[in-house]
Design an enzyme around this catalytic site. Structure first.
Site, PDB file in Angstrom:
ATOM      1  CE  LYS A  84       2.276 -11.637   2.269  1.00 21.93           C
ATOM      2  NZ  LYS A  84       2.617 -11.603   3.689  1.00 21.93           N
ATOM      3  CB  THR A  86       4.815  -2.008   1.225  1.00 22.73           C
ATOM      4  OG1 THR A  86       6.097  -2.249   1.797  1.00 22.73           O
ATOM      5  CG2 THR A  86       4.774  -0.600   0.657  1.00 22.73           C
ATOM      6  NE  ARG A 107       2.713 -12.409   9.956  1.00 25.48           N
ATOM      7  CZ  ARG A 107       3.482 -13.218   9.233  1.00 25.48           C
ATOM      8  NH1 ARG A 107       3.828 -14.401   9.705  1.00 25.48           N
ATOM      9  NH2 ARG A 107       3.919 -12.860   8.056  1.00 25.48           N
ATOM     10  CD1 TRP A 422       8.435   1.024  -0.716  1.00 18.69           C
ATOM     11  CD2 TRP A 422       9.186   2.770  -1.887  1.00 18.69           C
ATOM     12  NE1 TRP A 422       9.713   1.290  -0.289  1.00 18.69           N
ATOM     13  CE2 TRP A 422      10.199   2.358  -0.981  1.00 18.69           C
ATOM     14  CE3 TRP A 422       9.433   3.861  -2.720  1.00 18.69           C
ATOM     15  CZ2 TRP A 422      11.435   2.996  -0.914  1.00 18.69           C
ATOM     16  CZ3 TRP A 422      10.663   4.497  -2.639  1.00 18.69           C
ATOM     17  CH2 TRP A 422      11.657   4.064  -1.755  1.00 18.69           C
TER      18      TRP A 422
END
Length: 570
Positions: A84, A86, A107, A422
Site C-alpha cells: 500500500k 509503495t 504516517r 516497485w
C-alpha cells in the site's frame, strides 16, 4: 516486497537488491530544493539535517487548502503483502510525471513493529520516501514527544493521587496507560507504587504502544496548536469514586502537554526517490485508532499541491472507513478518489493457497479470493467515491492471472490497472496507466457521504458498520460493553463517531476467516470513550493495544557497519 525480489524493467542490475540498497543508490536533493519546488516559503523551513525538515504552517504564504485528496487503501492484508505505501509513493511519482502538482502525505512508522515483523512504512523498490533509514528509526523525534506527553500526564495523575487526591480520582477506574514505542508484551499488565508510602499509591497499571495512545490520535486530528490544547484538555483519563469522568483540564495540565508537543506538531518534509515532496507526520494505529497521518500535514499538503496522495492503514474496512467517518468529519479532507491496492499473491491467499505456494500459477485461486476485493471496492462506493483498483505487480505473477483479474474488474464495472511501481517506479513508466485512471476519477463526479449520522446512537453506529462494511449479520455486546454504553449516554458522548478496533486480517473479528465471510456476528467486548480525540473505540476480538515480538524479531538481522550505515533494515 521481499529483499530477494529483483528489480524489473529499470535498466539497472538484475542482481536482487533490498529496499535499503536501492535507497542508498538514490541521489537525494537538499531539502531546501524540495521545499522550493513545493512552493514552501524559506522562512517556514526548519532543517533537521540535509534531507529532512519541519514545516511551520503558520509561516506559509500558500492559500487555504484546496488540493484534491486521493486516498490509497487496500484489500484485507495478508502475509503475502499488498504494498500500500509503495503504491502510494509510486502513484504520486507517476502523477507528478504526468504534469500534476503532487504531494505525498504518509504516517510515520512505529519503532516497535519495525524491530518486530511489520517492516517499514516508507514504500519499497523505486517507490520510496527518503531517507528511509532515518524515517524508520527515530526520524525527527515526534513519537518520542508523544511518548513524553503521554507519560508526563500519567506521572502528574499519580502524583496528584499521592499528594492528597483533591479530585477524588479512583485508582481502580483509570482508563489511561503509560506508553512505549516498542512491542513489549511483558508490560501489558504491571503494578506500580510498590515499596512503601514514599513510592506512591500502589495500583494496577499497564503500558500501551505509543501509536495506540489517545495523545497520538489527538495529535493527528488537531487542526492547529489551539485545537491541540483544547483536545488534550478534553481527554478523559479516569473516573472519580462517584464515577464521574476526570479530564486533563480538570487536572490543569493541558498547557504542559501542549508545550511538549509544540515542535512535534509541525509536519515533516522529505522526498521520494523521484524527488516528489512528501510530508510524513503522525502515526496512529489503524485498528485501535483511526490510522491516518496528521490532519495538519494533509491540510498543509492541500495548500501546496493540486493532488495529495495519502493512505489509511490496513484494508478499506478499517483505515478507509475511519478516514471517511472520523478524519473527513473534522475538516474538508473527503477524498475525490480511492485506490484499492490488490495483488495476485494476496488474492491467492484469500482463496486458500498457503504462503509457500504463492509463486505457482493458479487462476482458480485468484478467482476464489476475489470476493474479498469485491467487498472492499463496493464498500468504497457506499461513501459516494470512485474506486480504482491498483494491481501491484509481483515478478511471479503470470500474464494469465493478471489478464483474468483485469477482465474480472472490467466485468464488475471497476476501473483497474496493473502497476509495476516497485521495479519501474521512481518517476518511471510503471504507474502511468494507473495515474491516468486516478486523475480521471479525481476530476470526475463525486458525491461523498458519511456512512452514518452523528445523532445515531453508538449502538446503531456500530451495527451499521458491522453490517454494511463487514457484512456481518449483527453485533453482540458483552455485559461490560452494555454498561459502557449506558455510561456513554449518561456522560453525553453518544454523538461521537465510532472507531472499530478489529483484526485487520478478516472482515470478522476472527483473523483466521479469510475471503468475504457471511453468517457471522461481531463481538464487542468493551467500549472506550476517547473524548479528546473525539471518538468511541469499540474493542472486538483479541485486539491488543500493546503488541508482542515474534519468535524471530526483525531486529535479529539488523546492525550497523563501521561507517555508521544501517544493515538489514528491509
Amino acid at each position: 516486497m521481499s529483499d530477494s525480489t529483483p528489480l524489473s524493467g529499470t535498466g539497472q542490475s538484475s542482481t536482487p537488491l533490498s529496499d535499503l540498497d536501492i535507497a542508498r543508490r538514490a541521489v537525494l536533493r537538499p531539502i531546501e530544493e524540495i521545499a522550493a519546488s513545493a512552493g514552501i516559503d524559506a522562512g517556514a523551513v526548519e532543517h533537521y539535517g540535509r534531507y529532512k525538515a519541519k514545516i511551520d504552517p503558520s509561516k506559509l504564504s500558500a492559500p487555504a487548502p484546496a488540493g484534491k485528496v486521493v486516498l490509497v487503501s487496500a484489500m484485507s492484508p495478508t502475509p503475502a503483502g499488498e504494498g500500500k505505501s509503495t503504491t502510494t509513493v509510486g502513484l504520486a511519482d507517476s502523477l507528478a510525471r504526468a504534469g500534476h502538482k503532487v504531494m505525498v502525505a504518509l504516517r510515520e512508522p512505529s519503532l516497535g513493529p519495525i524491530l518486530g515483523m511489520k517492516g517499514g512504512a516508507t514504500g519499497g523498490g523505486l517507490s520510496q520516501v527518503l531517507p528511509m533509514d532515518e524515517i524508520n528509526l527515530h526520524f525527527t523525534g515526534d513519537f518520542h514527544a508523544v511518548t513524553s506527553a503521554n507519560n508526563a500526564l500519567m506521572a502528574l495523575v499519580d502524583n496528584h493521587i499521592y499528594q492528597g487526591n483533591e479530585l477524588s480520582i479512583d485508582p481502580r477506574r483509570m482508563t489511561f496507560k503509560r506508553v512505549l514505542d516498542m512491542n513489549d508484551r511483558s508490560l501489558r499488565e504491571v503494578v506500580i507504587g510498590l515499596g512503601g508510602p514514599a513510592q506512591g499509591v500502589p495500583r494496577q497499571d499497564g503500558f500501551d504502544i505509543t501509536v495506540a495512545s489517545e495523545i497520538m490520535a489527538v495529535f493527528c486530528l488537531a487542526t492547529d496548536l489551539a485545537d491541540l490544547r483544547d483536545r488534550l484538555g478534553r481527554i478523559t483519563f479516569g473516573y472519580t469514586y462517584d464515577r464521574a469522568p476526570v479530564t486533563v483540564a480538570d487536572l490543569g495540565v493541558q498547557g504542559a502537554l501542549t508545550l511538549l508537543l509544540k515542535e512535534a506538531i509541525k509536519p515533516n518534509l522529505v522526498q521520494t526517490i523521484a524527488g516528489t515532496p512528501a510530508l510524513v507526520h503522525g502515526g496512529p494505529f489503524a485498528n485501535i485508532a483511526h490510522g491516518c497521518n496528521s490532519l495538519i500535514a494533509t491540510q498543509t499538503a492541500r495548500r501546496l499541491a493540486d493532488i495529495v496522495v495519502t493512505e489509511a492503514g490496513f484494508g478499506a474496512d478499517l483505515g478507509a472507513e475511519k478516514f471517511m467517518d472520523i478524519k473527513a468529519r473534522i475538516a474538508d479532507v473527503a477524498p475525490s478518489a480511492v485506490v484499492v491496492v490488490a495483488t495476485v499473491r494476496a488474492l491467492k491467499m484469500q482463496g486458500g493457497v498457503p504462503k509457500d505456494r504463492l509463486n505457482e500459477p493458479n487462476v482458480e485461486a485468484v478467482a476464489a479470493g476475489v470476493a474479498n476485493l469485491r467487498r472492499h471496492v463496493r464498500n468504497v462506493e457506499r461513501f459516494g467515491v470512485t474506486p480504482v483498483v491498483a494491481i501491484n505487480r509481483f515478478p511471479a505473477d503470470t500474464q494469465e492471472e493478471l489478464d483474468w483479474l483485469l477482465g474480472w474488474c472490467s466485468g464488475e464495472g471497476i476501473q483497474a490497472s496493473v502497476a509495476d511501481i516497485w521495479g519501474r517506479g521512481g518517476g518511471g513508466d510503471g504507474g502511468d496507466e494507473l495515474a491516468a485512471k486516478v486523475a480521471a476519477a479525481v476530476n470526475g463526479p463525486s458525491s461523498f457521504r458519511h456512512l452514518y449520522p452523528l445523532d445515531m446512537s453508538v449502538e446503531d453506529k456500530i451495527r451499521t458498520i458491522v453490517q454494511e462494511i463487514y457484512g456481518a449479520d449483527g453485533v453482540d455486546f458483552s455485559v461490560p460493553a452494555l454498561r459502557r454504553l449506558a455510561e456513554i449516554e449518561k456522560n453525553g458522548w453518544s454523538g461521537l463517531p465510532v472507531c472499530m478496533a478489529k483484526t485487520q486480517y478478516s472482515f470478522t473479528d476472527d483473523a483466521s476467516r479469510l475471503g468475504a465471510p457471511k453468517g457471522f456476528t461481531i463481538h464487542v467486548r468493551d467500549l472506550i470513550p476517547k473524548t479528546g480525540a473525539g471518538f468511541i473505540v469499540a474493542l472486538t476480538g483479541a485486539v491488543m493495544t500493546m503488541p508482542g515480538l515474534p519468535a524471530v524479531p526483525a531486529a535479529m538481522r539488523m546492525d550497523v557497519d563501521d561507517a555508521g550505515n544501517p544493515v538489514g533494515l528491509f
